[in-house]
Design a protein around this motif. Structure first.
Motif, PDB file in Angstrom:
ATOM      1  N   ILE A  16       9.060  -1.357  -6.037  1.00 33.86           N
ATOM      2  CA  ILE A  16       8.494  -0.982  -4.747  1.00 33.86           C
ATOM      3  C   ILE A  16       7.154  -1.670  -4.470  1.00 33.86           C
ATOM      4  O   ILE A  16       6.666  -1.690  -3.340  1.00 33.86           O
ATOM      5  CB  ILE A  16       8.352   0.561  -4.636  1.00 33.86           C
ATOM      6  N   THR A  17       6.555  -2.270  -5.505  1.00 32.60           N
ATOM      7  CA  THR A  17       5.270  -2.963  -5.294  1.00 32.60           C
ATOM      8  C   THR A  17       5.415  -4.486  -5.335  1.00 32.60           C
ATOM      9  O   THR A  17       4.406  -5.205  -5.313  1.00 32.60           O
ATOM     10  CB  THR A  17       4.227  -2.518  -6.349  1.00 32.60           C
ATOM     11  N   THR A  18       6.655  -5.007  -5.358  1.00 32.21           N
ATOM     12  CA  THR A  18       6.838  -6.463  -5.353  1.00 32.21           C
ATOM     13  C   THR A  18       6.286  -7.159  -4.110  1.00 32.21           C
ATOM     14  O   THR A  18       5.986  -8.359  -4.181  1.00 32.21           O
ATOM     15  CB  THR A  18       8.331  -6.842  -5.526  1.00 32.21           C
ATOM     16  N   PRO A  19       6.127  -6.472  -2.951  1.00 33.89           N
ATOM     17  CA  PRO A  19       5.513  -7.169  -1.815  1.00 33.89           C
ATOM     18  C   PRO A  19       4.100  -7.684  -2.073  1.00 33.89           C
ATOM     19  O   PRO A  19       3.605  -8.538  -1.318  1.00 33.89           O
ATOM     20  CB  PRO A  19       5.510  -6.097  -0.710  1.00 33.89           C
ATOM     21  N   VAL A  20       3.448  -7.193  -3.145  1.00 24.14           N
ATOM     22  CA  VAL A  20       2.130  -7.735  -3.517  1.00 24.14           C
ATOM     23  C   VAL A  20       2.252  -9.248  -3.765  1.00 24.14           C
ATOM     24  O   VAL A  20       1.372 -10.032  -3.381  1.00 24.14           O
ATOM     25  CB  VAL A  20       1.582  -7.022  -4.774  1.00 24.14           C
ATOM     26  N   ALA A  21       3.349  -9.658  -4.391  1.00 23.31           N
ATOM     27  CA  ALA A  21       3.584 -11.090  -4.643  1.00 23.31           C
ATOM     28  C   ALA A  21       3.755 -11.853  -3.339  1.00 23.31           C
ATOM     29  O   ALA A  21       3.349 -13.019  -3.224  1.00 23.31           O
ATOM     30  CB  ALA A  21       4.812 -11.275  -5.532  1.00 23.31           C
ATOM     31  N   CYS A  22       4.345 -11.197  -2.322  1.00 24.33           N
ATOM     32  CA  CYS A  22       4.504 -11.838  -1.005  1.00 24.33           C
ATOM     33  C   CYS A  22       3.142 -12.090  -0.366  1.00 24.33           C
ATOM     34  O   CYS A  22       2.935 -13.119   0.287  1.00 24.33           O
ATOM     35  CB  CYS A  22       5.360 -10.961  -0.083  1.00 24.33           C
ATOM     36  N   VAL A  23       2.225 -11.158  -0.545  1.00 28.61           N
ATOM     37  CA  VAL A  23       0.866 -11.306  -0.005  1.00 28.61           C
ATOM     38  C   VAL A  23       0.203 -12.549  -0.618  1.00 28.61           C
ATOM     39  O   VAL A  23      -0.394 -13.373   0.091  1.00 28.61           O
ATOM     40  CB  VAL A  23       0.014 -10.049  -0.308  1.00 28.61           C
TER      41      VAL A  23
ATOM     42  N   GLY B  31       4.325  10.633  -6.693  1.00 29.43           N
ATOM     43  CA  GLY B  31       5.478  11.127  -7.441  1.00 29.43           C
ATOM     44  C   GLY B  31       6.522  11.780  -6.564  1.00 29.43           C
ATOM     45  O   GLY B  31       6.971  11.209  -5.570  1.00 29.43           O
ATOM     46  N   ASN B  32       6.895  13.016  -6.918  1.00 31.59           N
ATOM     47  CA  ASN B  32       7.944  13.743  -6.193  1.00 31.59           C
ATOM     48  C   ASN B  32       7.607  13.931  -4.724  1.00 31.59           C
ATOM     49  O   ASN B  32       8.507  14.016  -3.875  1.00 31.59           O
ATOM     50  CB  ASN B  32       8.166  15.104  -6.863  1.00 31.59           C
ATOM     51  N   ASP B  33       6.327  13.997  -4.398  1.00 32.85           N
ATOM     52  CA  ASP B  33       5.891  14.227  -3.014  1.00 32.85           C
ATOM     53  C   ASP B  33       5.699  12.932  -2.228  1.00 32.85           C
ATOM     54  O   ASP B  33       5.302  12.973  -1.063  1.00 32.85           O
ATOM     55  CB  ASP B  33       4.570  15.016  -3.006  1.00 32.85           C
ATOM     56  N   GLY B  34       5.958  11.805  -2.879  1.00 31.64           N
ATOM     57  CA  GLY B  34       5.697  10.524  -2.216  1.00 31.64           C
ATOM     58  C   GLY B  34       6.912   9.879  -1.581  1.00 31.64           C
ATOM     59  O   GLY B  34       6.854   8.722  -1.158  1.00 31.64           O
ATOM     60  N   ALA B  35       8.023  10.624  -1.475  1.00 28.69           N
ATOM     61  CA  ALA B  35       9.274  10.040  -0.979  1.00 28.69           C
ATOM     62  C   ALA B  35       9.145   9.497   0.443  1.00 28.69           C
ATOM     63  O   ALA B  35       9.654   8.414   0.756  1.00 28.69           O
ATOM     64  CB  ALA B  35      10.394  11.081  -1.040  1.00 28.69           C
ATOM     65  N   ILE B  36       8.460  10.237   1.314  1.00 32.31           N
ATOM     66  CA  ILE B  36       8.313   9.800   2.709  1.00 32.31           C
ATOM     67  C   ILE B  36       7.512   8.500   2.783  1.00 32.31           C
ATOM     68  O   ILE B  36       7.819   7.601   3.578  1.00 32.31           O
ATOM     69  CB  ILE B  36       7.622  10.886   3.562  1.00 32.31           C
ATOM     70  N   VAL B  37       6.483   8.388   1.943  1.00 35.01           N
ATOM     71  CA  VAL B  37       5.646   7.181   1.946  1.00 35.01           C
ATOM     72  C   VAL B  37       6.443   5.987   1.410  1.00 35.01           C
ATOM     73  O   VAL B  37       6.320   4.869   1.922  1.00 35.01           O
ATOM     74  CB  VAL B  37       4.369   7.391   1.096  1.00 35.01           C
ATOM     75  N   ILE B  38       7.286   6.240   0.388  1.00 34.03           N
ATOM     76  CA  ILE B  38       8.173   5.187  -0.120  1.00 34.03           C
ATOM     77  C   ILE B  38       9.095   4.716   0.998  1.00 34.03           C
ATOM     78  O   ILE B  38       9.314   3.517   1.181  1.00 34.03           O
ATOM     79  CB  ILE B  38       9.009   5.701  -1.311  1.00 34.03           C
ATOM     80  N   ALA B  39       9.651   5.667   1.750  1.00 35.00           N
ATOM     81  CA  ALA B  39      10.546   5.324   2.866  1.00 35.00           C
ATOM     82  C   ALA B  39       9.809   4.500   3.911  1.00 35.00           C
ATOM     83  O   ALA B  39      10.361   3.540   4.476  1.00 35.00           O
ATOM     84  CB  ALA B  39      11.117   6.593   3.494  1.00 35.00           C
ATOM     85  N   LEU B  40       8.544   4.837   4.166  1.00 37.70           N
ATOM     86  CA  LEU B  40       7.750   4.130   5.165  1.00 37.70           C
ATOM     87  C   LEU B  40       7.518   2.673   4.779  1.00 37.70           C
ATOM     88  O   LEU B  40       7.330   1.806   5.649  1.00 37.70           O
ATOM     89  CB  LEU B  40       6.412   4.853   5.374  1.00 37.70           C
TER      90      LEU B  40
ATOM     91  N   VAL C 119       0.837  -1.205   0.000  1.00 37.70           N
ATOM     92  CA  VAL C 119       0.000   0.000   0.000  1.00 37.70           C
ATOM     93  C   VAL C 119       0.872   1.255   0.000  1.00 37.70           C
ATOM     94  O   VAL C 119       0.619   2.208  -0.754  1.00 37.70           O
ATOM     95  CB  VAL C 119      -0.956  -0.005   1.216  1.00 37.70           C
ATOM     96  N   CYS C 120       1.913   1.255   0.826  1.00 29.32           N
ATOM     97  CA  CYS C 120       2.827   2.405   0.877  1.00 29.32           C
ATOM     98  C   CYS C 120       3.506   2.623  -0.474  1.00 29.32           C
ATOM     99  O   CYS C 120       3.641   3.762  -0.945  1.00 29.32           O
ATOM    100  CB  CYS C 120       3.890   2.198   1.953  1.00 29.32           C
ATOM    101  N   GLY C 121       3.938   1.528  -1.107  1.00 29.49           N
ATOM    102  CA  GLY C 121       4.604   1.635  -2.402  1.00 29.49           C
ATOM    103  C   GLY C 121       3.692   2.221  -3.462  1.00 29.49           C
ATOM    104  O   GLY C 121       4.097   3.105  -4.222  1.00 29.49           O
ATOM    105  N   ILE C 122       2.457   1.742  -3.512  1.00 23.64           N
ATOM    106  CA  ILE C 122       1.499   2.224  -4.513  1.00 23.64           C
ATOM    107  C   ILE C 122       1.202   3.708  -4.297  1.00 23.64           C
ATOM    108  O   ILE C 122       1.197   4.502  -5.242  1.00 23.64           O
ATOM    109  CB  ILE C 122       0.201   1.391  -4.456  1.00 23.64           C
ATOM    110  N   ILE C 123       0.971   4.105  -3.044  1.00 19.91           N
ATOM    111  CA  ILE C 123       0.679   5.509  -2.736  1.00 19.91           C
ATOM    112  C   ILE C 123       1.894   6.384  -3.052  1.00 19.91           C
ATOM    113  O   ILE C 123       1.763   7.467  -3.631  1.00 19.91           O
ATOM    114  CB  ILE C 123       0.272   5.677  -1.252  1.00 19.91           C
ATOM    115  N   GLY C 124       3.092   5.911  -2.679  1.00 19.31           N
ATOM    116  CA  GLY C 124       4.311   6.684  -2.914  1.00 19.31           C
ATOM    117  C   GLY C 124       4.565   6.941  -4.391  1.00 19.31           C
ATOM    118  O   GLY C 124       4.935   8.048  -4.781  1.00 19.31           O
ATOM    119  N   ILE C 125       4.352   5.926  -5.223  1.00 19.66           N
ATOM    120  CA  ILE C 125       4.529   6.089  -6.664  1.00 19.66           C
ATOM    121  C   ILE C 125       3.483   7.037  -7.235  1.00 19.66           C
ATOM    122  O   ILE C 125       3.778   7.894  -8.071  1.00 19.66           O
ATOM    123  CB  ILE C 125       4.463   4.720  -7.374  1.00 19.66           C
ATOM    124  N   ALA C 126       2.246   6.909  -6.750  1.00 23.65           N
ATOM    125  CA  ALA C 126       1.161   7.764  -7.243  1.00 23.65           C
ATOM    126  C   ALA C 126       1.416   9.236  -6.919  1.00 23.65           C
ATOM    127  O   ALA C 126       1.081  10.121  -7.711  1.00 23.65           O
ATOM    128  CB  ALA C 126      -0.169   7.312  -6.648  1.00 23.65           C
TER     129      ALA C 126
END
Length: 411
Positions: free
Chosen positions: A387-394, A300-309, A291-298
């Motif tokens: 950043i969204t590969t954890p979907v496969a883990c789910v 863009g430039n403002d999603g760095a903190i969410v990517i880090a999370l 979820v964090c990866g998808i939101i962070g990519i969406a």
């Protein structure tokens, strides 16, 4: 010097914790170094993907023979060889003058890393018999700690001036990897057991694991979990530098923040894995990071903190899988770890090659047909995949829950 069981235990814990700390540092100083390496050797994303794939291949080869080597010469000697190999690779990287030499030096480093990874996993499985999930996560917390300080340490060291010139990535690698000499001291002092033999290693074999659907599902789960972790470490700085024109220093701070959350998760979430079960834990953590990866990519430039999370969700996957292997294959943990990590290494080689060539191919198509030119669309799509590969883990967790339910077991 004769050590009591208690003192010996604490020395072994120091070896494991220090080993994982330096392992994390050695793997994740490459994030800030990669843009400079690309510039110095004039290499594109496909060549970079090839370099990273060969790193994974070195790691894979080491994983395949380390367990056998440990049985032949002992886990103590194997661990010491791993530390020495990592230190020597720093010298080789410093002396790299061509891309083939650089590739061989990185390959050598990851052979050492692979040996250390398996050696530490075997030692941890032997000494952490109680609260396995908690202690495995705590051990890997030190990997997260090393990974957190690594990007800032690397960027800082590369920027230091000596004789009127910056040290650069070569000096940085030599200085950082020379630290791996230090854990050799407690390794020499400690006494190591031969529990793999005593516990009946013959009760599990590679042939049996090859026929085990649960073992294969765990391999796939771990492959995507490790891709989320290591590929993010390799490509995050490049992503923000090339797509959003950030400085290497600013992008390195986001990578450090990613590993800061990563580190905290391994420090505090270990007891959760023991309480709610290993598979359910991995499922929840993977879902969170997805979820964090998808939101962070969406964003863009403002999603760095969410990517880090997202690092907080990715972090517990690997150590919890190790705890799962220790419980599922109590007699023959070393064999199970070798099987799983070796196949995970093959998956990492394939995925790293795919990512590099995929990014370059998308950019080439974009330039050819004049679509979204200047936006480095290949890097954007490639990093979104990472950043969204954890979907496969789910998905793998749901499959594991179904398989364990058929067996009447819950882990």
């Amino acid at each position: 010097m004769k050590l009591s069981l208690k003192k010996n235990y604490y020395i072994l814990v120091i070896v494991v914790f220090a080993g994982f700390l330096l392992f994390g540092i050695s793997e994740n100083v490459r994030g800030p170094a990669i843009p400079q390496i690309q510039s110095d050797f004039q290499i594109g994303e496909a060549q970079l993907g090839l370099l990273l794939a060969l790193n994974s291949l070195g790691f894979l080869l080491a994983c395949m023979y380390t367990s056998i080597l440990a049985n032949k010469i002992g886990i103590k000697a194997t661990t010491i060889i791993a530390f020495i190999a990592m230190a020597l690779s720093g010298v080789c990287l410093f002396a790299s003058t061509s891309f083939p030499y650089l590739t061989a030096s990185f390959f050598f480093l990851y052979v050492g890393n692979g040996m250390l990874e398996i050696a530490l996993a075997i030692i941890a499985a032997q000494i952490f018999k109680n609260h396995t999930g908690t202690m495995m996560n705590l051990s890997h917390f030190f990997y997260g700690l090393g990974s957190t300080v690594a990007p800032i340490m690397a960027a800082s060291l590369m920027g230091w001036e000596f004789g009127g010139e910056e040290l650069g990535w070569r000096f940085m690698y030599m200085i950082v990897l020379s630290l791996t000499i230090l854990p050799i001291i407690p390794t020499l002092i400690a006494r190591f057991s031969n529990e793999e033999e005593e516990d009946g290693e013959e009760n599990i074999s590679i042939k049996k694991l090859m026929k085990d659907r649960i073992a294969w599902t765990i391999v796939i789960l771990l492959t995507f979990g490790v891709t989320a972790e290591l590929a993010t470490a390799s490509w995050l700085v490049n992503y923000y530098v090339h797509v959003f024109q950030w400085t290497i220093e600013d992008a390195s701070k986001i990578l450090s923040l990613f590993f800061f959350f990563f580190m905290l998760a391994r420090l505090f979430l270990g007891p959760v894995t023991d309480k709610i079960g290993y598979i359910h834990s991995i499922l929840l953590f993977s879902l969170f990071s997805s979820v964090c990866g998808i939101i962070g990519i969406a964003l863009g430039n403002d999603g760095a903190i969410v990517i880090a999370l997202a690092g907080a969700g990715i972090a517990p996957i690997y150590p919890t899988v190790m705890a799962l292997l220790a419980k599922r294959y109590a007699k023959g943990t070393g064999t199970a770890i070798t099987f799983t990590v070796s196949l995970m290494g093959i998956g990492s080689v394939v995925i790293n090659l795919f990512i590099g060539f995929f990014i370059e191919a998308i950019n080439a198509l974009s330039d050819r047909y004049e679509l979204l030119m200047g936006g480095n669309i290949g890097m954007q799509v490639g990093f979104a995949f990472i950043i969204t590969t954890p979907v496969a883990c789910v998905i793998c967790c749901f499959i594991l829950l179904k398989l364990f339910k058929k067996e009447g077991k819950f882990v």
